[in-house]
Scaffold this motif. Structure first.
Motif, PDB file in Angstrom:
ATOM      1  N   GLN A  86       5.001   6.047  -3.848  1.00  0.00           N
ATOM      2  CA  GLN A  86       5.517   5.632  -5.374  1.00  0.00           C
ATOM      3  C   GLN A  86       4.700   4.292  -5.420  1.00  0.00           C
ATOM      4  O   GLN A  86       4.811   3.277  -4.528  1.00  0.00           O
ATOM      5  N   HIS A  87       3.878   4.160  -6.475  1.00  0.00           N
ATOM      6  CA  HIS A  87       3.622   2.867  -6.787  1.00  0.00           C
ATOM      7  C   HIS A  87       4.353   1.939  -7.923  1.00  0.00           C
ATOM      8  O   HIS A  87       3.875   1.690  -9.071  1.00  0.00           O
ATOM      9  N   ARG A  88       5.658   1.681  -7.537  1.00  0.00           N
ATOM     10  CA  ARG A  88       6.479   0.756  -8.096  1.00  0.00           C
ATOM     11  C   ARG A  88       6.962  -0.443  -7.107  1.00  0.00           C
ATOM     12  O   ARG A  88       7.648   0.102  -6.312  1.00  0.00           O
ATOM     13  N   ALA A  89       6.809  -1.357  -7.870  1.00  0.00           N
ATOM     14  CA  ALA A  89       7.467  -2.547  -7.086  1.00  0.00           C
ATOM     15  C   ALA A  89       8.853  -2.810  -6.972  1.00  0.00           C
ATOM     16  O   ALA A  89       9.553  -2.481  -7.765  1.00  0.00           O
ATOM     17  N   THR A  90       9.327  -2.864  -5.571  1.00  0.00           N
ATOM     18  CA  THR A  90      10.494  -2.902  -5.449  1.00  0.00           C
ATOM     19  C   THR A  90      11.183  -3.835  -4.249  1.00  0.00           C
ATOM     20  O   THR A  90      10.061  -4.225  -3.533  1.00  0.00           O
ATOM     21  N   ASN A  91      12.303  -3.977  -3.978  1.00  0.00           N
ATOM     22  CA  ASN A  91      12.697  -4.821  -2.755  1.00  0.00           C
ATOM     23  C   ASN A  91      13.345  -3.758  -2.084  1.00  0.00           C
ATOM     24  O   ASN A  91      14.089  -2.666  -2.310  1.00  0.00           O
TER      25      ASN A  91
END
Length: 639
Positions: free
Chosen positions: A537-542
């Motif tokens: 998944q290429h979605r920024a997250t913490n």
């Protein structure tokens, strides 16, 4: 008295009957007479037809091509056959297309009233090569049937129409002067001589760069009709030397019907279609200015290491240094031109070293391993620590080299097969981002370890899994032979710890026979430990710690938060053979497992689960959460 049998029954000839043997002769005479009469009748009928007045005038059957060829393939050239004529007497006209056997396949004009001496249609009748149901008819020869209802006449002209949609098949038969089953290598004095089947009109030669990166065209030259050779010097359309890589020479020309054929299939974008098996012909050219072939098994200190260097017969220099350092431990004292380089492996701790060759403005750097320890494995009384397994099979499986000369790179991503021992012009794909930072962390924090490769494990060379406490795979191990997969499962099941820093790893198999990698499997949803992984998944997250088993304490020493993770690989299920013990999950979307530790048998499997993990180990990244996690994983590997 017994009555006498008739003569025929006694085998005797009746009075006046012809001899029995003369009957076949009389039959033959009769048949011959009938044949003669039929021949004379046909002759007189033909003469009558010849003398019969013509009912049509100005008959024209045209396609724009001599021989009345047409190719209804939608390219805008000779896609239709046109028929034009007039009738001498007004009539109701039907025009049909007949197949070779005489069956009608298409009615072009149906009982149309046509005035005398007027065209049956103002611009002629067009046939697009389809039948009455709108389907393209097979290629072949077709005739017309023209029915004049009022006169009771049916005319089938001798002129035919030939539907031909089969494109020509240009072929590159060889590229010299190298061996025919290998790609031609450039630069070479005089360039590469391309041998091909005789070119038709409108010919062109295309040159595509097929690897590395996406295919793209670098040159197109006209090709005269009848040409059987073409020469390429390794320059693009602007006359500049092309970059190193794999290239494909593709001839193209058009046949008499207007069909265009190319030496290999081209997509709608005009680029070669790769990944569907070997390409036809021998159109491969490899441009190589400097490349090195390194060993895939670890070397031993003080033993000779041998590498092959291809500098295209130009002088080069070389040096060896440990990864992360600038000091050359071994180097050439003068420039050399021979292909083989042999030197004593560096002394000291096990680790990964870089061999670098330089020639002119070109440089080629490849990694190789040096294993310090001697033996086949530890024992219960003297267990070893951590074994670092380098994914050499994946490195070479993704190395875009044309092994067979067809112009396409032989990689496992494209279905293989691929050779294990091949030259490289630079570091393996992903090495700078994954393996190198992890190895630098080990060296900078003074961690001692053994080192090998998955190829060496498969061949039974170098250190073994047995006797080690933990196994660290510092990068993407996409493909593993079944034997190595089974060894890793057994190692963990019996109590070992395995840490895999890569993503999209441990999900594929490959067959290794000597130097040949073949039959790569597609990625499976579950890895070799049965844990089901989702797509990257290429979605920024913490990432935040959700669960940490007291027996593992995977996240001890950290803040419990991994901030700004740009891409991540979810662990969707642990499967039936593993139990999740510790995990850090995404904040958005909430609760997706990324960093995981799972119990498998008596051992542990740990996966950080995000590609940027190794890069954040560097001091410049200043990421204490990642550093703490790596330190804790090392403790679990070593205990």
């Amino acid at each position: 008295m017994t009555a006498a049998a008739p003569a025929g029954m006694r085998g005797e000839r009746a009075p006046g009957a012809p001899p029995r043997g003369d009957r076949p002769a009389r039959i033959a005479v009769v048949a011959f007479a009938v044949l003669v009469l039929a021949t004379f009748a046909a002759f007189f009928v033909a003469q009558r037809v010849k003398r019969a007045p013509s009912v049509l005038e100005d008959l024209q059957i045209g396609t724009g091509v001599p021989g009345r060829l047409f190719s209804p393939n939608g390219d805008g050239r000779h896609d239709r056959a046109r028929i034009a004529f007039a009738v001498k007497r007004s009539d109701h006209v039907t025009v049909s297309v007949l197949a070779d056997g005489g069956d009608a396949v298409r009615t072009l004009v149906d009982d149309r009233r046509v005035a005398a001496h007027r065209p049956v249609a103002p611009h002629g009748i067009a046939w697009d090569g389809r039948d009455d149901d709108g389907r393209l008819v097979p290629d072949g020869r077709y005739r017309l049937r023209i029915v004049l209802r009022d006169q009771g006449r049916s005319v089938v002209p001798l002129r035919t129409i030939v539907k031909d949609t089969r494109p020509p098949q240009p072929r590159v038969t060889a590229i010299g002067p190298q061996r025919p089953r290998l790609p031609e290598l450039l630069p070479e004095p005089g360039g590469a001589v391309v041998h091909l089947t005789p070119a038709l009109a409108g010919g062109r030669m295309h040159v595509f760069r097929t690897a590395p990166g996406q295919p793209r065209e670098v040159r197109t030259d006209p090709l005269p009709a009848g040409a059987t050779t073409w020469r390429w010097s390794g320059r693009d359309g602007d006359g500049r030397r092309v970059l190193p890589g794999t290239y494909l020479v593709v001839p193209e020309w058009r046949d008499a019907a207007g069909n265009v054929g190319t030496g290999v299939p081209l997509g709608r974008d005009g680029l070669p279609v790769l990944g569907h098996g070997p390409l036809p012909g021998r159109g491969g050219v490899t441009v190589r200015y400097l490349a090195v072939q390194a060993p895939v098994a670890p070397a031993r200190p003080r033993r000779r290491v041998q590498l092959a260097v291809d500098a295209r017969r130009k002088p080069y220099r070389w040096s060896v240094r440990r990864i992360g350092t600038r000091e050359a431990l071994v180097h050439s004292h003068r420039a050399k031109t021979s292909a083989l380089v042999s030197f004593e492996a560096p002394r000291g701790d096990s680790g990964v070293y870089l061999f670098e060759a330089r020639s002119g403005g070109h440089r080629a750097t490849v990694p190789f391993a040096v294993q310090k320890r001697v033996g086949v494995g530890g024992t219960a009384a003297d267990p070893r620590g951590v074994l670092v397994v380098l994914p050499a099979i994946t490195w070479q499986g993704r190395n875009a080299v044309d092994d067979d000369g067809d112009g396409a790179p032989n990689t496992l991503d494209l279905g293989g097969p691929a050779k294990l021992l091949r030259v490289a012009s630079g570091l393996p794909a992903g090495f700078t981002e994954h393996e190198a930072p992890a190895l630098l962390w080990l060296d900078s924090t003074h961690r001692a370890y053994d080192v090998t490769t998955d190829a060496a494990l498969a061949a039974g060379n170098g250190p073994k899994l047995a006797g080690h406490r933990g196994v660290l795979i510092p990068g993407d191990a996409r493909w593993l032979p079944a034997g190595v997969r089974a060894e890793l499962r057994t190692f963990v099941r019996r109590g070992g710890t395995l840490v895999s820093l890569g993503t999209d790893s441990l999900r594929r198999t490959v067959r290794l026979d000597g130097d040949r990698l073949s039959d790569p499997s597609p990625p499976r949803r579950a890895d070799l430990f049965g844990m089901r992984l989702g797509p990257l998944q290429h979605r920024a997250t913490n990432l935040e710690v959700f669960q940490d088993d007291p027996a593992v304490e995977l996240f001890s020493g950290g803040s419990g938060l991994f901030a700004d993770v740009p891409a991540w690989e979810p662990t969707e299920q642990a499967g039936t053979e593993a139990d999740l013990l510790s995990r850090a999950v995404t904040q958005q979307p909430a609760g997706t497992n990324v960093v995981v530790a799972a119990r498998f048998g008596k051992g542990l499997v740990i996966r950080p689960g995000f590609p940027a993990f190794a890069q954040r180990l560097s001091p410049s990244a200043n990421d204490p959460a990642v550093s703490a996690l790596m330190a804790r994983m090392w403790t679990l590997l070593s205990r």
